[in-house]
Design a protein around this motif. Structure first.
Motif, PDB file in Angstrom:
ATOM      1  N   UNK A  28      32.231  -7.753  42.302  1.00  0.00           N
ATOM      2  CA  UNK A  28      31.457  -8.667  43.238  1.00  0.00           C
ATOM      3  C   UNK A  28      30.895  -9.703  42.426  1.00  0.00           C
ATOM      4  N   UNK A  29      31.275 -10.051  41.053  1.00  0.00           N
ATOM      5  CA  UNK A  29      30.762 -11.215  40.333  1.00  0.00           C
ATOM      6  C   UNK A  29      29.033 -10.920  39.870  1.00  0.00           C
ATOM      7  N   UNK A  30      28.848  -9.600  39.989  1.00  0.00           N
ATOM      8  CA  UNK A  30      27.418  -9.180  39.822  1.00  0.00           C
ATOM      9  C   UNK A  30      26.406  -9.711  40.335  1.00  0.00           C
ATOM     10  N   UNK A  31      26.895 -10.006  41.708  1.00  0.00           N
ATOM     11  CA  UNK A  31      25.892 -10.258  42.742  1.00  0.00           C
ATOM     12  C   UNK A  31      25.559  -9.119  43.526  1.00  0.00           C
ATOM     13  N   UNK A  32      24.378  -8.583  43.426  1.00  0.00           N
ATOM     14  CA  UNK A  32      23.589  -7.511  44.315  1.00  0.00           C
ATOM     15  C   UNK A  32      22.095  -7.957  44.426  1.00  0.00           C
ATOM     16  N   UNK A  33      21.819  -6.969  45.403  1.00  0.00           N
ATOM     17  CA  UNK A  33      20.280  -7.164  45.704  1.00  0.00           C
ATOM     18  C   UNK A  33      19.851  -5.631  46.267  1.00  0.00           C
ATOM     19  N   UNK A  34      18.798  -5.577  46.323  1.00  0.00           N
ATOM     20  CA  UNK A  34      17.993  -4.266  46.781  1.00  0.00           C
ATOM     21  C   UNK A  34      16.835  -4.391  48.067  1.00  0.00           C
ATOM     22  N   UNK A  35      17.097  -3.804  49.095  1.00  0.00           N
ATOM     23  CA  UNK A  35      16.009  -4.056  50.129  1.00  0.00           C
ATOM     24  C   UNK A  35      15.474  -2.584  50.474  1.00  0.00           C
ATOM     25  N   UNK A  36      14.110  -2.763  51.238  1.00  0.00           N
ATOM     26  CA  UNK A  36      13.779  -1.519  51.662  1.00  0.00           C
ATOM     27  C   UNK A  36      13.898  -1.535  52.924  1.00  0.00           C
ATOM     28  N   UNK A  37      14.587  -0.829  53.791  1.00  0.00           N
ATOM     29  CA  UNK A  37      15.077  -0.989  55.043  1.00  0.00           C
ATOM     30  C   UNK A  37      14.052  -0.577  56.169  1.00  0.00           C
ATOM     31  N   UNK A  38      13.041   0.136  55.601  1.00  0.00           N
ATOM     32  CA  UNK A  38      11.884   0.741  56.542  1.00  0.00           C
ATOM     33  C   UNK A  38      10.888  -0.251  57.128  1.00  0.00           C
ATOM     34  N   UNK A  39      10.853  -1.394  56.446  1.00  0.00           N
ATOM     35  CA  UNK A  39       9.799  -2.167  57.002  1.00  0.00           C
ATOM     36  C   UNK A  39      10.443  -3.458  57.263  1.00  0.00           C
ATOM     37  N   UNK A  40      11.034  -3.645  58.520  1.00  0.00           N
ATOM     38  CA  UNK A  40      11.782  -5.121  58.958  1.00  0.00           C
ATOM     39  C   UNK A  40      10.485  -6.126  58.870  1.00  0.00           C
ATOM     40  N   UNK A  41      10.810  -7.117  58.266  1.00  0.00           N
ATOM     41  CA  UNK A  41       9.714  -8.463  58.398  1.00  0.00           C
ATOM     42  C   UNK A  41       8.644  -8.472  57.521  1.00  0.00           C
ATOM     43  N   UNK A  42       8.662  -7.160  56.708  1.00  0.00           N
ATOM     44  CA  UNK A  42       7.505  -7.042  55.677  1.00  0.00           C
ATOM     45  C   UNK A  42       8.112  -7.085  54.245  1.00  0.00           C
TER      46      UNK A  42
ATOM     47  N   UNK B 221       9.457  -8.868  51.222  1.00  0.00           N
ATOM     48  CA  UNK B 221       9.452 -10.129  50.649  1.00  0.00           C
ATOM     49  C   UNK B 221      10.602 -10.547  50.134  1.00  0.00           C
ATOM     50  N   UNK B 222      11.571  -9.505  49.529  1.00  0.00           N
ATOM     51  CA  UNK B 222      12.851  -9.831  48.903  1.00  0.00           C
ATOM     52  C   UNK B 222      13.816 -10.246  49.799  1.00  0.00           C
ATOM     53  N   UNK B 223      13.566 -10.297  50.989  1.00  0.00           N
ATOM     54  CA  UNK B 223      14.606 -10.923  51.950  1.00  0.00           C
ATOM     55  C   UNK B 223      15.014 -12.561  51.674  1.00  0.00           C
ATOM     56  N   UNK B 224      13.830 -13.115  51.170  1.00  0.00           N
ATOM     57  CA  UNK B 224      13.783 -14.597  51.069  1.00  0.00           C
ATOM     58  C   UNK B 224      14.750 -14.577  49.426  1.00  0.00           C
ATOM     59  N   UNK B 225      14.401 -13.670  48.666  1.00  0.00           N
ATOM     60  CA  UNK B 225      15.088 -13.773  47.427  1.00  0.00           C
ATOM     61  C   UNK B 225      16.599 -13.210  47.571  1.00  0.00           C
ATOM     62  N   UNK B 226      16.963 -12.634  48.392  1.00  0.00           N
ATOM     63  CA  UNK B 226      18.268 -12.146  49.020  1.00  0.00           C
ATOM     64  C   UNK B 226      18.891 -13.659  49.298  1.00  0.00           C
ATOM     65  N   UNK B 227      18.373 -14.354  50.087  1.00  0.00           N
ATOM     66  CA  UNK B 227      18.948 -15.485  50.841  1.00  0.00           C
ATOM     67  C   UNK B 227      19.122 -16.680  49.908  1.00  0.00           C
ATOM     68  N   UNK B 228      18.299 -16.638  48.810  1.00  0.00           N
ATOM     69  CA  UNK B 228      18.367 -17.545  47.679  1.00  0.00           C
ATOM     70  C   UNK B 228      19.455 -17.076  46.956  1.00  0.00           C
ATOM     71  N   UNK B 229      19.756 -15.861  46.653  1.00  0.00           N
ATOM     72  CA  UNK B 229      20.969 -15.229  45.893  1.00  0.00           C
ATOM     73  C   UNK B 229      22.307 -15.556  46.734  1.00  0.00           C
ATOM     74  N   UNK B 230      22.378 -15.421  48.051  1.00  0.00           N
ATOM     75  CA  UNK B 230      23.534 -15.951  48.599  1.00  0.00           C
ATOM     76  C   UNK B 230      23.594 -17.216  48.842  1.00  0.00           C
ATOM     77  N   UNK B 231      22.658 -18.296  48.623  1.00  0.00           N
ATOM     78  CA  UNK B 231      22.798 -19.640  48.533  1.00  0.00           C
ATOM     79  C   UNK B 231      23.433 -19.982  47.295  1.00  0.00           C
TER      80      UNK B 231
END
Length: 380
Positions: free
Chosen positions: A312-326, A328-338
């Motif tokens: 996968x070109x060493x593209x990875x990310x980790x999320x805490x799935x128990x707290x939707x909307x809370x 903060x790493x979601x924004x970092x994930x979107x940055x990585x996607x871009x």
């Protein structure tokens, strides 16, 4: 560069100094550097012109100001051969204003002292100066454009990111989708049978996500044909194609060689060999890591996990799935996607293939027909 606009060369170089501002050693060095950039012999043609002498204390003449200001200003005046002139800004509109004629007399006296010669400009030096100036101007324009684009991202129409959730059964794809979108858009805790597309505004972006049914853990053949077709149909719902295939992988699961091969076989069979350019591993259940960094978890995960990330070109990310909307790493994930999108250049997304629109694959949720462009989705 202005010196060459006085062909064949200037008779006088006027150094303008305001009496209302302190003249420090920094200003002295700046003046020295500016004249040195024009070439040798510039001081013979230089004169200091003081402005704003009307701001001086009543009864204080310019000579006293020069003496009291400090060594830097005295050095400048002496370097110019003690040639200087003072302007009273309040007299510029009066009929008895003789300041300009007096300045012209001093300039003519300077020309006489130089036997009528003008300053010959070193055009090579000026060319280098102009190139440096243009480089600075281009950098300034680049920064302004970057700021303008950033402002557009914040205040203008939102950017669009099209994401496809993929992976085994029961790995938390629906929970991941909820975490990214910030609300409970997908039903988690139960098996997903049909593709479901949802959209929301997240961190200034328009995010469109399609959740898909899960694959078999150990074999492509054991994944029902209907499920395989539904995965392809999910990609077709993200017309003109998904930017990123998010391969959801729980941090609590171990990855054997067989599991890794099965994952890659699903991706390549369903989406082609170029799918690796658009695939990112998204670790779910990130709260299980506690304080353990994801990088340490990857090292402990063994060679098979590392090989998957390399695919996968060493593209990875980790999320805490128990707290939707809370999270903060979601924004970092979107940055990585871009970042991945930028790296892919003219292959920003995975184009939809005709076979993904096969009539055999007619299993989808309400309002998710492949003919619909995802840009027409309503924000929910």
């Amino acid at each position: 560069m202005g010196a060459i606009l006085c062909p064949p060369g200037p008779h006088a170089i006027l150094l303008v100094v305001s009496v209302t501002q302190p003249f420090t050693d920094i200003h002295r060095r700046a003046a020295e550097d500016q004249l040195a950039a024009l070439g040798g012999g510039t001081w013979r043609y230089s004169m200091v012109v003081f402005t704003g002498v009307d701001k001086l204390t009543k009864g204080v003449f310019i000579e006293e100001h020069i003496a009291n200001t400090g060594e830097s200003l005295q050095w400048l005046v002496e370097r110019c051969g003690s040639r200087y002139h003072a302007f009273d800004n309040t007299r510029k509109e009066t009929e008895d204003n003789t300041q300009v004629p007096e300045l012209m007399e001093k300039v003519e006296e300077l020309i006489t002292d130089n036997q009528g010669w003008y300053f010959e400009v070193n055009e090579l030096i000026l060319l280098e100066e102009e190139q440096a100036r243009r480089a600075l101007e281009e950098e300034r324009m680049r920064m302004e454009e970057h700021a303008r684009q950033r402002d557009q991202m914040i205040g203008g129409p939102p950017r669009e990111l099209r994401l496809l959730l993929l992976g085994w059964k029961g790995v938390g794809k629906s929970s991941v989708g909820n975490s990214i979108l910030g609300r409970r858009y997908f039903e988690s805790g139960q098996e997903t049978e049909l593709c479901l597309r949802r959209q929301a505004l997240v961190s200034g972006r328009r995010i469109t996500i399609v959740d898909t049914p899960g694959w078999d853990w150990f074999s492509v053949r054991r994944t029902p044909k209907r499920i395989r077709q539904e995965s392809q149909r999910g990609a077709a719902l993200l017309r003109p194609g998904p930017h990123t295939l998010l391969l959801v992988l729980p941090v609590v699961s171990s990855l054997t060689a067989r599991k890794r091969r099965t994952l890659l076989a699903h991706i390549e069979t369903l989406f082609g060999d170029s799918a690796c350019l658009h695939t990112m591993v998204l670790f779910s259940c990130g709260d299980w890591l506690g304080r353990t960094p994801i990088e340490e978890h990857i090292l402990r995960g063994g060679r098979e996990l590392q090989r998957l990330l390399e695919y996968c070109g060493n593209y990875y990310h980790v999320l805490d799935s128990k707290t939707p909307g809370k999270d903060r790493s979601v924004s970092v994930l979107l940055d990585k996607i871009e970042e991945m999108i930028r790296e892919n250049g003219d292959k920003a997304f995975l184009p939809i293939q005709t076979e993904w629109l096969s009539e055999e694959s007619s299993y989808s949720s309400d309002n998710t027909e492949p003919e619909d462009d995802c840009r027409g989705c309503q924000l929910q």
